[in-house]
Design an enzyme around this catalytic site. Structure first.
Site, PDB file in Angstrom:
ATOM      1  N   TRP A   1       0.823  -1.212   0.000  1.00 48.33           N
ATOM      2  CA  TRP A   1       0.000   0.000   0.000  1.00 48.33           C
ATOM      3  C   TRP A   1       0.857   1.262   0.000  1.00 48.33           C
ATOM      4  CZ3 TRP A   1      -4.170  -1.105  -2.101  1.00 48.33           C
ATOM      5  CH2 TRP A   1      -4.888  -2.256  -1.786  1.00 48.33           C
TER       6      TRP A   1
ATOM      7  N   ASP B   1      -1.336   6.753   6.561  1.00 50.29           N
ATOM      8  CA  ASP B   1      -2.439   5.917   6.075  1.00 50.29           C
ATOM      9  C   ASP B   1      -2.714   4.900   7.182  1.00 50.29           C
ATOM     10  OD1 ASP B   1      -4.139   4.056   4.983  1.00 50.29           O
ATOM     11  OD2 ASP B   1      -2.872   3.528   3.282  1.00 50.29           O
TER      12      ASP B   1
ATOM     13  N   LYS C   1     -12.479  -1.107   6.944  1.00 48.14           N
ATOM     14  CA  LYS C   1     -11.866  -2.160   7.746  1.00 48.14           C
ATOM     15  C   LYS C   1     -12.476  -2.197   9.147  1.00 48.14           C
ATOM     16  CE  LYS C   1      -8.747  -3.366   4.684  1.00 48.14           C
ATOM     17  NZ  LYS C   1      -9.132  -2.524   3.551  1.00 48.14           N
TER      18      LYS C   1
END
Ligand SMILES: Cc1ncc(COP(=O)(O)O)c(C=O)c1O
Length: 368
Positions: A94, A178, A202
């Site tokens: 990511w 992030d 999530k």
């Protein structure tokens, strides 16, 4: 995974949404985002988030769209100035994608990379590393000085299962985080960051909304020529209601925030995350068949990554688990192996069932 109580509330509100006991005459999927009730709900959600994370008054909370990938671009669009660097720590897929996306907008320096070790550890950012970079990359046009717009980390790499248990501090430019895949699983010192973002899907709600927490002095950095929906200052000015927001996702997120508060807040979320993940890592470490590759200090509490000796056994184990109702254990396609995602709503019984299945499977394997 969302809390069962949240899903029950959504079920009840689907035919007709009730806000603070008052029926709105329509489903939550039908109400106007300009209505008083939704405006009250989004303000309430912001306040709950502020309470949970102790967000200082000089930070704005934005509810944006476009997912975390949207933020991969939005961050450099707003914060990366011409002739400056954005320093990225690449601790997994990511943050690698985020650094590549940022490179479309300006100069990116990779300040830590663990790709050669299959991201089995999370590089740590420090002023020493930054100074070293400054010395080796000094630019004559800046009189030997390297200027930084921001530094960037992914605090939980979902696919490779590493987590930064403490964030870097005292950096010479704002820190962007992030936090998508462990957001609200523990307290965070917001004041040590310039910007934190997290896709909701999530730990806090269904996909569709991305929460951005940004220090107000960074809002006006953006050049004028960026799209309105990606402009932090513009979205802040309109309190995230500039255009039609993802009403349902924000509503479900608001319910989850209330649930977290009612459970005891972020200290309780952290206690549960530690209990779940240590139970599973202990079982893996005690096993002769399974291995957890991430170094102990950097192991994620949310995404427990583990491997068996080969792909065939991985596959057999995933099938064995599915037959017992233990779902989604197959590792991400770019990594393989197994991954148990233990988000906030996962009860400890889920981990107990997985540990029992691992032991049973290992016994069967040892007899083959
Ligand atoms: C840490 C992290 N960052 C970014 C992303 C990308 O999110 P999205 O699909 O919402 O763009 C994910 C998705 O799983 C993630 O876990």
């Amino acid at each position: 995974m969302l809390p069962a109580a949240v899903i029950d509330q959504i079920k009840a509100d689907l035919p007709e949404w009730h806000w603070q006991g008052v029926g709105q005459g329509a489903s939550i999927m039908e109400v106007s985002h300009r209505g008083k009730a939704f405006e009250a709900l989004i303000n309430d959600a912001e306040q709950d988030l502020r309470d949970l994370l102790a967000i200082p008054a000089n930070y704005s909370v934005l509810f944006m769209q476009g997912g975390a990938w949207g933020q991969f671009a939005c961050v450099p669009m707003n914060l990366l100035r011409a002739d400056e660097y954005a320093g990225y720590v690449v601790s997994g897929g990511w943050s690698k994608s985020a650094s590549e996306e940022a490179a479309k907008f300006g100069e990116v320096a990779v300040l830590g990379l663990s790709e050669e070790d299959r991201y089995h550890w999370a590089p740590k950012l420090s002023t020493d590393i930054i100074e070293k970079y400054n010395k080796s990359h000094s630019r004559p046009d800046k009189l030997g000085e390297t200027l930084w717009s921001y530094f960037y980390v992914c605090s939980n790499e979902t696919v490779y299962g590493n987590e930064l248990h403490t964030l870097p501090r005292d950096l010479p430019a704002p820190l962007v985080v992030d936090a998508s895949s462990h957001f609200l699983s523990r307290a965070m010192d917001v004041s040590s960051c310039g910007l934190i973002y997290a896709g909701a899907q999530k730990n806090v709600g269904p996909a569709g909304v991305t929460i951005v927490i940004v220090r107000d002095d960074l809002l006006d950095r953006a050049p004028k020529a960026i799209p309105a929906v990606w402009h932090y200052a513009h979205m802040a000015k309109h309190k995230s209601l500039f255009n039609t927001p993802p009403v349902f996702s924000i509503y479900a997120t608001a319910l989850t925030l209330k649930w977290i508060k009612a459970q005891g807040g972020l200290d309780e979320m952290e206690r549960r995350a530690v209990a779940r993940s240590s139970m599973l890592y202990d079982a893996i470490d005690a096993s002769k068949l399974f291995k957890a590759p991430v170094v102990k200090a950097d192991r994620s509490r949310m995404n427990v990554v583990f491997d068996s000796p080969n792909e065939e056994i991985d596959k057999a184990f995933v099938t064995f688990c599915e037959a017992r109702g233990l779902m989604s254990l197959k590792g991400h396609r770019v990594r393989g192996g197994m991954r148990a995602s233990l988000y906030n709503a996962m009860p400890i019984e889920g981990v107990e069932a997985l540990v029992a299945a691992m032991r049973e499977f290992e016994t069967i394997q040892s007899k083959l």
